[in-house]
Design an enzyme around this catalytic site. Structure first.
Site, PDB file in Angstrom:
ATOM      1  N   ASP A  18       2.399  10.241  -7.255  1.00  9.23           N
ATOM      2  CA  ASP A  18       1.347   9.586  -8.036  1.00  9.23           C
ATOM      3  C   ASP A  18       1.698   8.125  -8.329  1.00  9.23           C
ATOM      4  O   ASP A  18       2.867   7.761  -8.385  1.00  9.23           O
ATOM      5  CB  ASP A  18       1.142  10.373  -9.345  1.00  9.23           C
ATOM      6  CG  ASP A  18      -0.206  10.069  -9.993  1.00  9.23           C
ATOM      7  OD1 ASP A  18      -1.052   9.409  -9.355  1.00  9.23           O
ATOM      8  OD2 ASP A  18      -0.411  10.503 -11.141  1.00  9.23           O
ATOM      9  N   ASN A  66      -9.636  15.016  -5.983  1.00  6.34           N
ATOM     10  CA  ASN A  66      -9.631  13.661  -5.397  1.00  6.34           C
ATOM     11  C   ASN A  66     -10.880  13.386  -4.553  1.00  6.34           C
ATOM     12  O   ASN A  66     -11.190  12.225  -4.272  1.00  6.34           O
ATOM     13  CB  ASN A  66      -8.375  13.416  -4.547  1.00  6.34           C
ATOM     14  CG  ASN A  66      -7.101  13.284  -5.354  1.00  6.34           C
ATOM     15  OD1 ASN A  66      -6.020  13.639  -4.890  1.00  6.34           O
ATOM     16  ND2 ASN A  66      -7.194  12.764  -6.565  1.00  6.34           N
TER      17      ASN A  66
HETATM   18  C1  IPE Z   1      -2.586  14.288  -8.412  1.00  8.55           C
HETATM   19  O1  IPE Z   1      -2.744  12.944  -8.710  1.00  8.55           O
HETATM   20  C2  IPE Z   1      -2.988  14.557  -6.995  1.00  8.55           C
HETATM   21  C3  IPE Z   1      -2.124  13.988  -5.970  1.00  8.55           C
HETATM   22  C4  IPE Z   1      -1.001  13.370  -6.163  1.00  8.55           C
HETATM   23  C5  IPE Z   1      -2.591  14.164  -4.623  1.00  8.55           C
HETATM   24  P1  IPE Z   1      -4.068  12.389  -9.429  1.00  8.55           P
HETATM   25  O2  IPE Z   1      -3.856  10.951  -9.587  1.00  8.55           O
HETATM   26  O3  IPE Z   1      -5.258  12.845  -8.701  1.00  8.55           O
HETATM   27  O4  IPE Z   1      -3.991  13.154 -10.827  1.00  8.55           O
HETATM   28  P2  IPE Z   1      -4.738  12.865 -12.189  1.00  8.55           P
HETATM   29  O5  IPE Z   1      -6.187  12.739 -11.866  1.00  8.55           O
HETATM   30  O6  IPE Z   1      -4.204  11.591 -12.747  1.00  8.55           O
HETATM   31  O7  IPE Z   1      -4.410  14.029 -13.067  1.00  8.55           O
HETATM   32  C1  IPE Z   2      -1.525   9.131  -5.734  1.00  9.53           C
HETATM   33  O1  IPE Z   2      -1.776   7.867  -6.253  1.00  9.53           O
HETATM   34  C2  IPE Z   2      -2.213   9.373  -4.413  1.00  9.53           C
HETATM   35  C3  IPE Z   2      -3.381  10.281  -4.494  1.00  9.53           C
HETATM   36  C4  IPE Z   2      -3.775  10.930  -5.541  1.00  9.53           C
HETATM   37  C5  IPE Z   2      -4.146  10.462  -3.275  1.00  9.53           C
HETATM   38  P1  IPE Z   2      -3.092   7.543  -7.068  1.00  9.53           P
HETATM   39  O2  IPE Z   2      -4.127   7.043  -6.127  1.00  9.53           O
HETATM   40  O3  IPE Z   2      -3.491   8.676  -7.925  1.00  9.53           O
HETATM   41  O4  IPE Z   2      -2.579   6.332  -7.976  1.00  9.53           O
HETATM   42  P2  IPE Z   2      -2.985   6.045  -9.474  1.00  9.53           P
HETATM   43  O5  IPE Z   2      -2.691   7.276 -10.266  1.00  9.53           O
HETATM   44  O6  IPE Z   2      -4.440   5.704  -9.485  1.00  9.53           O
HETATM   45  O7  IPE Z   2      -2.114   4.914  -9.850  1.00  9.53           O
HETATM   46 MG    MG Z   3      -3.059   9.187  -9.825  1.00  9.85          MG
END
Ligand code: IPE
Ligand code: IPE
Ligand code: MG
Length: 251
Positions: A18, A66
């Site tokens: 993340d 997502n």
């Molecule tokens: C969790 O991250 C999913 C992945 C790393 C693929 P998100 O960024 O989607 O999680 P939330 O929405 O902050 O809980």
């Molecule tokens: C994790 O990074 C990757 C996916 C969830 C696909 P994020 O895209 O969630 O990054 P933040 O949380 O917005 O910084």
């Molecule tokens: Mg995230």
């Protein structure tokens, strides 16, 4: 930092990668640049995990939730995923790593599935680490799917309700061929599970770091693993019981 004990590695390491978006936004870059940089961290962690003798590495790459992101970001992520898988297959072969996928593959674009099938097929007889990508994956959706299939089997007379045990439920999950994770790392400072492996994480040791995924380094991975190795896993027993058994802790 004390050197890592090769006999106390997690058998199964799971990672919620993340912070790609925030990494990019803090640098005035587009979120997708963060995902691209994140893919570099994936390469490093896959290679290191395999070198460290970890048998199963599971990466949360794209959640059911997502899909609600802006279409442009979703599309860019799918393209990146496809590129990653096709580019990395040769390295997977060299490192004897086997690909595995969990999640609802029917929701993924056909070309992504095709690339995935090729990679899975090509690496199928590799005997080293199993690299599982969780794609379009949600823990609740997985449990729901399992409940449907279980109910169907009971209705068809293949199974009686008396046979429903935790092991049987395990066998209906996408992870039926994987042990439960011993250790979970989540980057970017969020302290939540976000619908990842809900059933399987029951006794997993959790580790949270403030570092965003693109900045996660070998040193940080080693620091996390050292933390894991310092923990005593009790599985409901007392500390004394664990000591008497010569330390059931970790792996
Ligand atoms: C969790 O991250 C999913 C992945 C790393 C693929 P998100 O960024 O989607 O999680 P939330 O929405 O902050 O809980
Ligand atoms: C994790 O990074 C990757 C996916 C969830 C696909 P994020 O895209 O969630 O990054 P933040 O949380 O917005 O910084
Ligand atoms: Mg995230």
């Amino acid at each position: 930092m004390a050197p890592l004990d090769p006999h106390k590695m997690p058998v199964h390491l799971a990672v919620i990668m993340d912070g790609n978006g925030r990494w990019a936004q803090q640098r005035m870059l587009k979120r997708i640049v963060g995902h691209q940089r994140g893919a570099e961290t994936v390469k490093m962690v896959v290679e290191q995990a395999s070198l460290l003798g970890i048998k199963y590495l599971t990466l949360f790459a794209f959640s059911t939730e997502n899909w609600s992101r802006p279409a442009l970001e979703v599309r860019a992520l799918m393209t990146l995923l496809k590129k990653y898988i096709s580019h990395e297959t040769a390295r997977m072969m060299r490192n004897n790593i086997r690909y595995n996928i969990i999640g609802n593959r029917s929701e993924l674009p056909a070309d992504v599935n095709e690339t995935m099938d090729k990679a899975i097929h090509k690496t199928a007889s590799n005997t080293g680490m199993v690299l599982t990508l969780a794609l379009s994956y949600g823990g609740r959706q997985e449990l729901c799917q399992a409940a449907v299939r279980l109910a169907e089997d009971v209705a068809a007379g293949k199974l009686s309700t008396a046979e429903i045990t935790t092991e049987l439920i395990d066998s209906y999950l996408d992870t039926s061929n994987l042990p439960d994770p011993d250790f979970l790392i989540r980057t970017s400072g969020e302290k939540r599970i976000s619908n990842f492996l809900l059933w399987q994480l029951a006794y997993t040791e959790l580790y949270f770091t403030e570092t965003n995924w693109p900045d996660f380094t070998i040193n940080e991975l080693q620091k996390a693993l050292a933390d894991f190795q310092s923990r005593e896993r009790r599985f409901g027993m007392t500390g004394d019981q664990i000591t008497q058994r010569g330390g059931l802790s970790n792996a």
